[in-house]
Design an enzyme around this catalytic site. Structure first.
Site, PDB file in Angstrom:
ATOM      1  N   SER A   7      -0.056   4.097  -6.303  1.00 13.16           N
ATOM      2  CA  SER A   7       0.384   5.473  -6.612  1.00 13.16           C
ATOM      3  C   SER A   7       0.020   5.820  -8.050  1.00 13.16           C
ATOM      4  CB  SER A   7       1.881   5.641  -6.358  1.00 13.16           C
ATOM      5  OG  SER A   7       2.622   4.794  -7.212  1.00 13.16           O
ATOM      6  N   GLY A   8      -1.163   5.401  -8.452  1.00 11.57           N
ATOM      7  CA  GLY A   8      -1.701   5.786  -9.761  1.00 11.57           C
ATOM      8  C   GLY A   8      -2.310   7.180  -9.661  1.00 11.57           C
ATOM      9  N   VAL A  10      -5.351   8.357  -8.651  1.00  7.39           N
ATOM     10  CA  VAL A  10      -6.014   8.733  -7.397  1.00  7.39           C
ATOM     11  C   VAL A  10      -4.993   8.787  -6.250  1.00  7.39           C
ATOM     12  CG1 VAL A  10      -7.741   8.049  -5.683  1.00  7.39           C
ATOM     13  CG2 VAL A  10      -8.264   7.846  -8.116  1.00  7.39           C
ATOM     14  N   GLY A  11      -4.136   7.776  -6.170  1.00  4.06           N
ATOM     15  CA  GLY A  11      -3.159   7.721  -5.079  1.00  4.06           C
ATOM     16  C   GLY A  11      -2.204   8.899  -5.096  1.00  4.06           C
ATOM     17  N   ARG A  86     -17.906  -6.383 -15.872  1.00  2.15           N
ATOM     18  CA  ARG A  86     -17.889  -5.924 -14.486  1.00  2.15           C
ATOM     19  C   ARG A  86     -17.468  -7.056 -13.549  1.00  2.15           C
ATOM     20  NH1 ARG A  86     -20.294  -0.904 -13.623  1.00  2.15           N
ATOM     21  NH2 ARG A  86     -21.333  -0.181 -15.480  1.00  2.15           N
ATOM     22  N   ARG A 149     -20.750  16.363  -5.141  1.00  2.00           N
ATOM     23  CA  ARG A 149     -21.056  16.583  -6.560  1.00  2.00           C
ATOM     24  C   ARG A 149     -22.497  17.071  -6.688  1.00  2.00           C
ATOM     25  NH1 ARG A 149     -18.234  11.115  -9.108  1.00  2.00           N
ATOM     26  NH2 ARG A 149     -16.314  12.099  -9.815  1.00  2.00           N
ATOM     27  N   HIS A 173     -22.502   3.304  -4.448  1.00  2.00           N
ATOM     28  CA  HIS A 173     -21.687   4.213  -5.263  1.00  2.00           C
ATOM     29  C   HIS A 173     -21.673   3.618  -6.659  1.00  2.00           C
ATOM     30  CE1 HIS A 173     -18.622   6.867  -6.702  1.00  2.00           C
ATOM     31  NE2 HIS A 173     -17.821   5.858  -6.999  1.00  2.00           N
TER      32      HIS A 173
HETATM   33  N1  APR Z   1      -0.407  -3.190  -4.613  1.00  2.00           N
HETATM   34  C1  APR Z   1      -0.137  -1.876  -4.799  1.00  2.00           C
HETATM   35  N2  APR Z   1      -0.510  -1.186  -5.881  1.00  2.00           N
HETATM   36  C2  APR Z   1      -1.176  -1.842  -6.836  1.00  2.00           C
HETATM   37  C3  APR Z   1      -1.510  -3.205  -6.722  1.00  2.00           C
HETATM   38  C4  APR Z   1      -1.099  -3.886  -5.552  1.00  2.00           C
HETATM   39  N3  APR Z   1      -1.358  -5.163  -5.366  1.00  2.00           N
HETATM   40  N4  APR Z   1      -2.190  -3.558  -7.839  1.00  2.00           N
HETATM   41  C5  APR Z   1      -2.293  -2.470  -8.605  1.00  2.00           C
HETATM   42  N5  APR Z   1      -1.679  -1.435  -8.016  1.00  2.00           N
HETATM   43  C6  APR Z   1      -1.511  -0.064  -8.488  1.00  2.00           C
HETATM   44  C7  APR Z   1      -1.175   0.051  -9.965  1.00  2.00           C
HETATM   45  O1  APR Z   1       0.174  -0.267 -10.216  1.00  2.00           O
HETATM   46  C8  APR Z   1      -1.518   1.513 -10.239  1.00  2.00           C
HETATM   47  O2  APR Z   1      -0.400   2.352 -10.062  1.00  2.00           O
HETATM   48  O3  APR Z   1      -2.715   0.677  -8.365  1.00  2.00           O
HETATM   49  C9  APR Z   1      -2.576   1.842  -9.170  1.00  2.00           C
HETATM   50  C10 APR Z   1      -3.928   2.211  -9.755  1.00  2.00           C
HETATM   51  O4  APR Z   1      -3.786   3.423 -10.407  1.00  2.00           O
HETATM   52  P1  APR Z   1      -4.619   3.857 -11.707  1.00  2.00           P
HETATM   53  O5  APR Z   1      -4.627   2.722 -12.664  1.00  2.00           O
HETATM   54  O6  APR Z   1      -4.103   5.186 -12.135  1.00  2.00           O
HETATM   55  O7  APR Z   1      -6.105   3.989 -11.167  1.00  2.00           O
HETATM   56  P2  APR Z   1      -6.745   5.242 -10.397  1.00  2.00           P
HETATM   57  O8  APR Z   1      -7.347   6.162 -11.378  1.00  2.00           O
HETATM   58  O9  APR Z   1      -5.771   5.757  -9.421  1.00  2.00           O
HETATM   59  O10 APR Z   1      -7.957   4.537  -9.632  1.00  2.00           O
HETATM   60  C11 APR Z   1      -7.714   3.619  -8.576  1.00  2.00           C
HETATM   61  O11 APR Z   1      -9.761   4.087  -7.404  1.00  2.00           O
HETATM   62  O12 APR Z   1     -11.462   5.532  -7.990  1.00  2.00           O
HETATM   63  C12 APR Z   1     -11.037   4.219  -8.002  1.00  2.00           C
HETATM   64  O13 APR Z   1     -12.124   3.241  -9.954  1.00  2.00           O
HETATM   65  C13 APR Z   1     -10.901   3.666  -9.407  1.00  2.00           C
HETATM   66  O14 APR Z   1     -10.606   1.366  -8.744  1.00  2.00           O
HETATM   67  C14 APR Z   1      -9.946   2.540  -9.183  1.00  2.00           C
HETATM   68  C15 APR Z   1      -9.030   3.068  -8.075  1.00  2.00           C
END
Ligand code: APR
Length: 309
Positions: A7-8, A10-11, A86, A149, A173
């Protein structure tokens, strides 16, 4: 029911778009962070109440809550931090994706799974190996983003809506993606016939660099485009639209490639990625496509082998 793991940015944005689009009555947001998915859900439920959307968003730290999902979207993962190679990112995210896959397999064994976690082509491969689902139910996001895009950039020169452009971007990608404006068209008229050579090259360059450009400008990666693309894909699957979009799917002889996930046009319907559309390529185009495929194979070398078994 649709579940979103992670739920970051993107989520959470995807959940908001799915709520706005009323893609389902119930959306479950799961994250390992205590309180974060619950807080996002509460805020979104308030937004739904304001707009009169018949959607309930549930935040959870418990994978059991994804039980009954017909679609699971995986956005969990780390973003690349300064100084992180990477390889390190691929290893870390492979570990996360493999762990999430185990839970999805346990609680949503019949779901269609879409993943956004980068490096995308490698992570969707890990997911496929660990889920053991048929290939139509394991889909790598981002083809829809890369191709739209390109439609956006081309539309700026042509003066037609991006929606009137059928764009084609193939392969990886990432920086080795293969945008193909010459095989993209406005009602059958190739983009090549609309653009000067300079514009053509700029459209290709901007498409490849779009994600990096967003990150450079605001210091974190793309979320609005991914959320919009996810809504489009989820809607196509839920409503069995047979919509053609681009996505990373496992090639099994299509385009002369076997056993590699790559961006190609697919038909999205109730069974997920139901069919691959094979666009005829010239020998030069094939060569460029294979260059992109080879870059994907190189990416896979960055993933520790236990995650690809
Ligand atoms: N289970 C559930 N959630 C998790 C886990 C896990 N094992 N490990 C990490 N997370 C959660 C983190 O706590 C965080 O809230 O995944 C979320 C990632 O959110 P962001 O850091 O905001 O990243 P975001 O910009 O959402 O991108 C997520 O999508 O587009 C791609 O490159 C991007 O790999 C990245 C992914």
């Amino acid at each position: 029911m649709i579940s979103i793991i992670g739920s970051g940015k993107v989520g959470a944005t995807a959940a908001a778009f799915l709520m706005l689009g009323e893609a389902d009555k119930k959306i479950v947001l799961v994250d390992i962070l205590q309180g974060v998915p619950q807080g996002e859900a509460l805020d979104m439920n308030h937004a739904a109440a304001i707009l009169g959307k018949s959607v309930e968003v549930i935040g959870s730290n418990n994978y059991e809550d994804i039980k009954g999902s017909d679609i699971v979207i995986i956005t969990a993962g780390l973003a690349r931090k300064p100084g992180m190679t990477r390889e390190e990112l691929a290893g870390k995210n492979a570990e996360i994706v493999a762990g999430v896959a185990e839970q999805v397999k346990k609680y949503a064994p019949n779901s269609i799974v879409i993943i956004t976690t980068n490096p995308l082509d490698a992570m969707v491969t890990v997911l496929y190996k660990k889920l053991g689902f048929p290939r139509n139910r394991v889909i790598g996001f981002s083809g829809v983003l890369d191709s739209r895009r390109m439609a956006y950039y081309a539309s700026q020169y042509i003066g037609v809506s991006p929606a009137s452009i059928v764009p084609l971007v193939l392969g990886q990608h990432g920086e080795n993606m293969y945008p193909v404006p010459e095989l993209s068209s406005v009602y059958g008229k190739s983009l090549k016939d609309f653009l000067t050579e300079e514009q053509y090259n700029k459209v290709v360059k901007d498409t490849i660099e779009a994600g990096a450009q967003i990150t450079n400008l605001r210091k974190f990666s793309s979320n609005w485009g991914p959320a919009a693309g996810l809504l489009l894909m989820v809607d196509a699957i839920k409503k069995d639209r047979k919509l053609v979009v681009e996505a990373s799917v496992l090639l099994d002889g299509e385009y002369g490639v076997k056993g590699v996930f790559a961006e190609v046009p697919v038909v999205l319907g109730k069974d997920g990625a139901e069919k691959i559309i094979e666009v005829p390529l010239s020998s030069q185009q094939k060569e460029l496509f294979m260059k992109s495929i080879n870059a994907i194979k190189e990416n896979l070398k960055q993933v520790p082998p236990q995650y690809l078994a």
